[in-house]
Design an enzyme around this catalytic site. Structure first.
Site, mmCIF file in Angstrom:
data_model
loop_
_atom_site.group_PDB
_atom_site.id
_atom_site.type_symbol
_atom_site.label_atom_id
_atom_site.label_comp_id
_atom_site.label_asym_id
_atom_site.label_seq_id
_atom_site.Cartn_x
_atom_site.Cartn_y
_atom_site.Cartn_z
ATOM 1 N N HIS A 40 0.835 -1.206 0.000
ATOM 2 C CA HIS A 40 0.000 0.000 0.000
ATOM 3 C C HIS A 40 0.872 1.260 0.000
ATOM 4 O O HIS A 40 0.576 2.230 -0.695
ATOM 5 C CB HIS A 40 -0.865 0.058 1.266
ATOM 6 C CG HIS A 40 -1.873 -1.033 1.395
ATOM 7 N ND1 HIS A 40 -1.829 -1.975 2.382
ATOM 8 C CD2 HIS A 40 -2.972 -1.319 0.652
ATOM 9 C CE1 HIS A 40 -2.848 -2.798 2.268
ATOM 10 N NE2 HIS A 40 -3.556 -2.432 1.217
ATOM 11 N N GLN A 64 -17.985 -7.104 -1.015
ATOM 12 C CA GLN A 64 -17.064 -7.887 -1.851
ATOM 13 C C GLN A 64 -16.626 -9.180 -1.160
ATOM 14 O O GLN A 64 -15.781 -9.899 -1.677
ATOM 15 C CB GLN A 64 -15.860 -7.046 -2.276
ATOM 16 C CG GLN A 64 -14.904 -6.643 -1.172
ATOM 17 C CD GLN A 64 -13.836 -5.675 -1.677
ATOM 18 O OE1 GLN A 64 -14.102 -4.494 -1.866
ATOM 19 N NE2 GLN A 64 -12.624 -6.156 -1.913
ATOM 20 N N LYS A 152 -0.870 -6.674 -8.226
ATOM 21 C CA LYS A 152 -1.055 -7.974 -7.562
ATOM 22 C C LYS A 152 -2.505 -8.448 -7.759
ATOM 23 O O LYS A 152 -2.753 -9.620 -7.989
ATOM 24 C CB LYS A 152 -0.728 -7.861 -6.080
ATOM 25 C CG LYS A 152 -1.031 -9.135 -5.348
ATOM 26 C CD LYS A 152 -0.497 -9.104 -3.950
ATOM 27 C CE LYS A 152 -1.117 -10.209 -3.150
ATOM 28 N NZ LYS A 152 -2.463 -9.835 -2.676
ATOM 29 N N VAL A 179 4.542 -5.430 -4.894
ATOM 30 C CA VAL A 179 5.676 -5.280 -3.967
ATOM 31 C C VAL A 179 5.851 -6.607 -3.233
ATOM 32 O O VAL A 179 4.879 -7.198 -2.750
ATOM 33 C CB VAL A 179 5.414 -4.139 -2.959
ATOM 34 C CG1 VAL A 179 6.559 -4.022 -1.967
ATOM 35 C CG2 VAL A 179 5.235 -2.826 -3.712
ATOM 36 N N SER A 189 -2.213 -7.964 3.157
ATOM 37 C CA SER A 189 -2.664 -7.857 4.554
ATOM 38 C C SER A 189 -2.903 -9.255 5.117
ATOM 39 O O SER A 189 -2.760 -9.494 6.308
ATOM 40 C CB SER A 189 -3.953 -7.047 4.630
ATOM 41 O OG SER A 189 -3.738 -5.771 4.086
#
Ligand code: PAF
Length: 286
Positions: A40, A64, A152, A179, A189
């Site tokens: 992020h 979602q 990603k 990343v 996360s």
């Protein structure tokens, strides 16, 4: 360093953007579900490079997540997130409430016909409808010039690009490279949910993508062979359950059989109970 503004109200957010636009400032936007990590932060740095002001949002979007998914246990640490966003130099963290974003009677959702019927969309019914709906709502409230999304979530990025084009949002979408940790694990996360053994197992995703690129370099161009190799390799690690491994066209996400141009290899694998995704562009000319 000016203190970061935390905005919860939708109207206040819209007014903030209008005020800065009137002053001639451009606005970039990074939507997140919080529990910020290096991935992020890298999107935010890109956002800062691209515009005068940077807004990030933190909202764990219920629409979602499907039944049995990890909405209730999605990791969260808002105070830490605020500090990280401030250190990066974000101007605003927008944290709307669920009640404001989805008030009683909410009944409008955005759909797309083709792109969601691939990859993650096949096992996560309704997921991309939820993503498109919240992203469109965030775009309407924040009104940015630019929005930055991670590569990603390759399918998400493709779907957002399509939605922005189809619904005439006047927003430039920037895709930012994945990343990774130094050992190759894509930042997520959800990595925080892995035990130390599972974290080692999770490295098999990136390793299998790298192996596929190397095999392609040795002139094996059959997608089925590369997918089979990756499936065997990942399954040889205990506690893994493959949802999908696909090699597809980066624009349409349709399956590719012979790799004669750059394609995307994408996968979703459960490691224990944690569902991880990863992808890589495979290039026969690399
Ligand atoms: O990528 C995410 O974190 C989410 O899907 C997004 C774009 C913030 C929408 O909830």
């Amino acid at each position: 360093m000016p203190a970061i503004e935390i905005i919860r109200s939708l109207t206040e957010m819209t007014n903030w953007s209008a005020r800065h636009r009137r002053k001639g400032n451009s606005i970039s936007f990074v939507p997140t579900m919080g529990f910020l990590h290096e991935g992020h932060l890298s999107l935010m740095k890109e956002g800062k490079r691209q515009a005068d002001k940077l807004v990030i949002s933190i909202f764990v979007n219920p629409t979602q997540f499907g039944p049995g998914e990890d909405f209730d246990s999605y990791p969260s640490d808002l105070d830490r997130d605020f500090k990280l966003a401030e250190d990066i130099g974000a101007d605003v963290v927008f944290t709307p409430t669920k009640a404001d974003f989805y008030p009683q009677g909410f009944d409008t959702f955005i759909n797309q016909e083709k792109l969601p019927n691939h990859l993650c969309g096949l096992s996560r019914a309704g997921h991309f409808q939820g993503v498109m709906t919240i992203v469109a709502k965030l775009f309407n409230v924040v009104n940015p010039d630019i929005a930055v999304f991670g590569e990603k979530d390759f399918q998400q990025l493709a779907i957002i690009r399509r939605m922005v084009k189809d619904l005439n949002f006047n927003i430039r979408i920037i895709g930012h490279p994945t990343v990774r940790e130094t050992d190759g694990l894509a930042r997520s996360s959800r990595n925080s949910k892995l035990t130390s053994d599972q974290r080692i197992t999770a490295l098999s995703l990136f390793a299998s993508l790298e192996k596929a690129q190397n095999t392609l370099k040795s002139e094996e161009t059959s997608a089925a062979v590369l997918i089979g190799n990756a499936a065997d390799f990942i399954s040889s690690h205990p506690g893994t359950e493959i949802d999908y491994i696909k090699i597809c066209d980066p624009d349409t996400l349709d399956d590719v059989t012979i790799i004669d141009r750059p394609v995307v290899m994408a996968m979703a694998v459960k490691v224990g109970t944690t569902r991880l995704i990863d992808n890589m562009i495979l290039n026969p000319d690399k």
